[in-house]
Structure formats: structure tokens, C-alpha cells
Design a protein around this motif. Structure first.
Motif, PDB file in Angstrom:
ATOM      1  N   ILE A  30      -4.189   2.807   1.700  1.00 40.97           N
ATOM      2  CA  ILE A  30      -2.860   3.413   1.585  1.00 40.97           C
ATOM      3  C   ILE A  30      -2.493   4.143   2.864  1.00 40.97           C
ATOM      4  CG2 ILE A  30      -1.537   5.250   0.498  1.00 40.97           C
ATOM      5  CD1 ILE A  30      -2.179   4.383  -2.048  1.00 40.97           C
ATOM      6  N   VAL A  31      -1.304   3.872   3.374  1.00 41.56           N
ATOM      7  CA  VAL A  31      -0.794   4.527   4.564  1.00 41.56           C
ATOM      8  C   VAL A  31       0.199   5.612   4.168  1.00 41.56           C
ATOM      9  CG1 VAL A  31       0.512   4.178   6.700  1.00 41.56           C
ATOM     10  CG2 VAL A  31      -1.041   2.393   5.895  1.00 41.56           C
ATOM     11  N   HIS A  32       1.007   5.309   3.152  1.00 36.22           N
ATOM     12  CA  HIS A  32       2.136   6.179   2.828  1.00 36.22           C
ATOM     13  C   HIS A  32       2.604   5.845   1.421  1.00 36.22           C
ATOM     14  CE1 HIS A  32       5.734   8.524   3.627  1.00 36.22           C
ATOM     15  NE2 HIS A  32       6.518   7.519   3.376  1.00 36.22           N
ATOM     16  N   ARG A  33       2.970   6.879   0.668  1.00 39.04           N
ATOM     17  CA  ARG A  33       3.506   6.631  -0.674  1.00 39.04           C
ATOM     18  C   ARG A  33       4.689   7.563  -0.877  1.00 39.04           C
ATOM     19  NH1 ARG A  33       0.103   6.036  -6.307  1.00 39.04           N
ATOM     20  NH2 ARG A  33       1.888   6.033  -7.711  1.00 39.04           N
ATOM     21  N   PHE A  45       2.916   1.965   0.907  1.00 36.27           N
ATOM     22  CA  PHE A  45       2.618   1.084   2.035  1.00 36.27           C
ATOM     23  C   PHE A  45       1.109   1.027   2.208  1.00 36.27           C
ATOM     24  CE2 PHE A  45       7.007   2.028   2.806  1.00 36.27           C
ATOM     25  CZ  PHE A  45       7.511   0.888   3.420  1.00 36.27           C
ATOM     26  N   LEU A  46       0.587  -0.181   2.246  1.00 36.25           N
ATOM     27  CA  LEU A  46      -0.858  -0.362   2.399  1.00 36.25           C
ATOM     28  C   LEU A  46      -1.147  -1.222   3.613  1.00 36.25           C
ATOM     29  CD1 LEU A  46      -0.190  -0.668  -0.954  1.00 36.25           C
ATOM     30  CD2 LEU A  46      -2.637  -0.379  -0.926  1.00 36.25           C
ATOM     31  N   ILE A  53       1.618  -4.144   3.661  1.00 36.01           N
ATOM     32  CA  ILE A  53       2.256  -4.574   2.419  1.00 36.01           C
ATOM     33  C   ILE A  53       2.965  -3.364   1.831  1.00 36.01           C
ATOM     34  CG2 ILE A  53       1.799  -5.358   0.043  1.00 36.01           C
ATOM     35  CD1 ILE A  53       1.309  -7.574   1.942  1.00 36.01           C
ATOM     36  N   GLU A  54       4.190  -3.573   1.368  1.00 34.80           N
ATOM     37  CA  GLU A  54       4.922  -2.518   0.671  1.00 34.80           C
ATOM     38  C   GLU A  54       4.975  -2.892  -0.810  1.00 34.80           C
ATOM     39  OE1 GLU A  54       9.108  -2.324   1.660  1.00 34.80           O
ATOM     40  OE2 GLU A  54       9.382  -0.422   0.630  1.00 34.80           O
ATOM     41  N   LEU A  55       4.261  -2.137  -1.621  1.00 35.40           N
ATOM     42  CA  LEU A  55       4.310  -2.362  -3.066  1.00 35.40           C
ATOM     43  C   LEU A  55       5.408  -1.464  -3.634  1.00 35.40           C
ATOM     44  CD1 LEU A  55       0.484  -2.270  -3.923  1.00 35.40           C
ATOM     45  CD2 LEU A  55       1.917  -4.281  -3.440  1.00 35.40           C
ATOM     46  N   GLY A 108      14.915   4.369   5.937  1.00 28.94           N
ATOM     47  CA  GLY A 108      14.082   3.732   4.922  1.00 28.94           C
ATOM     48  C   GLY A 108      12.968   4.642   4.427  1.00 28.94           C
ATOM     49  N   MET A 109      12.084   4.060   3.623  1.00 28.68           N
ATOM     50  CA  MET A 109      11.017   4.816   2.973  1.00 28.68           C
ATOM     51  C   MET A 109      10.034   5.415   3.981  1.00 28.68           C
ATOM     52  SD  MET A 109      11.651   4.440  -0.296  1.00 28.68           S
ATOM     53  CE  MET A 109      10.174   4.678  -1.286  1.00 28.68           C
TER      54      MET A 109
END
Ligand code: CO
Length: 132
Positions: A30-33, A45-46, A53-55, A108-109
Motif C-alpha cells: 500500500i502506498v496511499h489510501r 494505491f498499491l 494499481i488503484e483499487l 485527484g486522489m
């Protein structure tokens, strides 16, 4: 012109379960949630190897991601490309006849400037441009 693929967006039904799947099955980190109440989604973001990958999971059924999952089920949602100058990239896309969802860049996110291009003008693929 994009410099690389920035991330792939995946719509999921259960964010925590999907994060665990990507961590245990693909070694993702995980980079960012973050949660975006306005867009009605929570995203993680992983990092997987060199890529990201953005889940995304919906906070509400009537949000864009909620409607997507309701209609098509979980799965590939968008491809995001990195650009160094988003204003120029949007002007170029407009000149090339592509339909813009975002006429102007928005945040964006990730806290970076982004804009989406309409899937019907990009061969059925929802396309995001991310300024890096
Ligand atoms: Co994205």
C-alpha cells in the motif's frame, strides 16, 4: 504525450478484502489510501513491482464506481497515463478529437492534477491523465 502508464484502476466490491488479495497474491504494498466523499469512493494505491494499481470501492450504490460495479461487476475500470504538462495534454487530446470528461484539470486522489477522457473516444477504455 504520456511518458508512461501511471496506474491501472480496478473497481472492487470490498476494498479491504481486495487489498489483502493483492498483498498476499501479488506482493503488493500500500502506498496511499483515501476516501473521496464527493465522488463516493474509497481508493487504495498499491505498488506492484514497477507499477501501481488503484483499487476503488464505492461508498454509495449511486456513485460512479457504485454504478459501474452494479452494472458490470468488479473489474478493470481505467488506465492512467503520466504526463508532464496536463494542460498541454488536454489541449492535444481536444485537438485530436477526443472527448474530455474533465474540460479542466482537477485534483485527484493522489493530490496531483488529473483529467479523464471519455471511454467512447478511446476505444471503450476510460482514460485518465495524471500530471507528474
Ligand atoms: Co486513477
Amino acid at each position: 504525450m504520456p511518458t508512461r502508464i501511471h496506474h491501472i484502476g480496478v473497481a472492487v466490491a470490498d476494498l479491504d478484502e481486495s487489498i489483502r488479495l493483492y498483498q498476499s497474491g501479488l506482493g503488493a504494498q500500500i502506498v496511499h489510501r483515501a476516501t473521496n466523499e464527493k465522488e463516493g469512493l474509497e481508493a487504495a494505491f498499491l505498488r506492484v513491482g514497477d507499477g501501481e494499481i488503484e483499487l476503488m470501492s464505492a461508498l454509495r450504490d449511486d456513485s460512479p464506481v457504485g454504478k459501474f460495479v452494479g452494472k458490470r461487476g468488479p473489474g478493470l475500470h481505467h488506465v492512467a497515463y503520466a504526463v508532464t504538462d496536463l494542460d498541454q495534454a488536454l489541449a492535444d487530446a481536444r485537438d485530436a478529437g477526443l472527448e474530455l470528461i474533465d474540460q479542466e484539470p482537477r485534483v485527484g486522489m493522489h493530490g496531483t492534477r488529473i483529467a479523464f477522457l471519455h471511454p467512447k473516444s478511446v476505444g471503450g477504455v476510460l482514460t485518465e491523465l495524471v500530471e507528474t
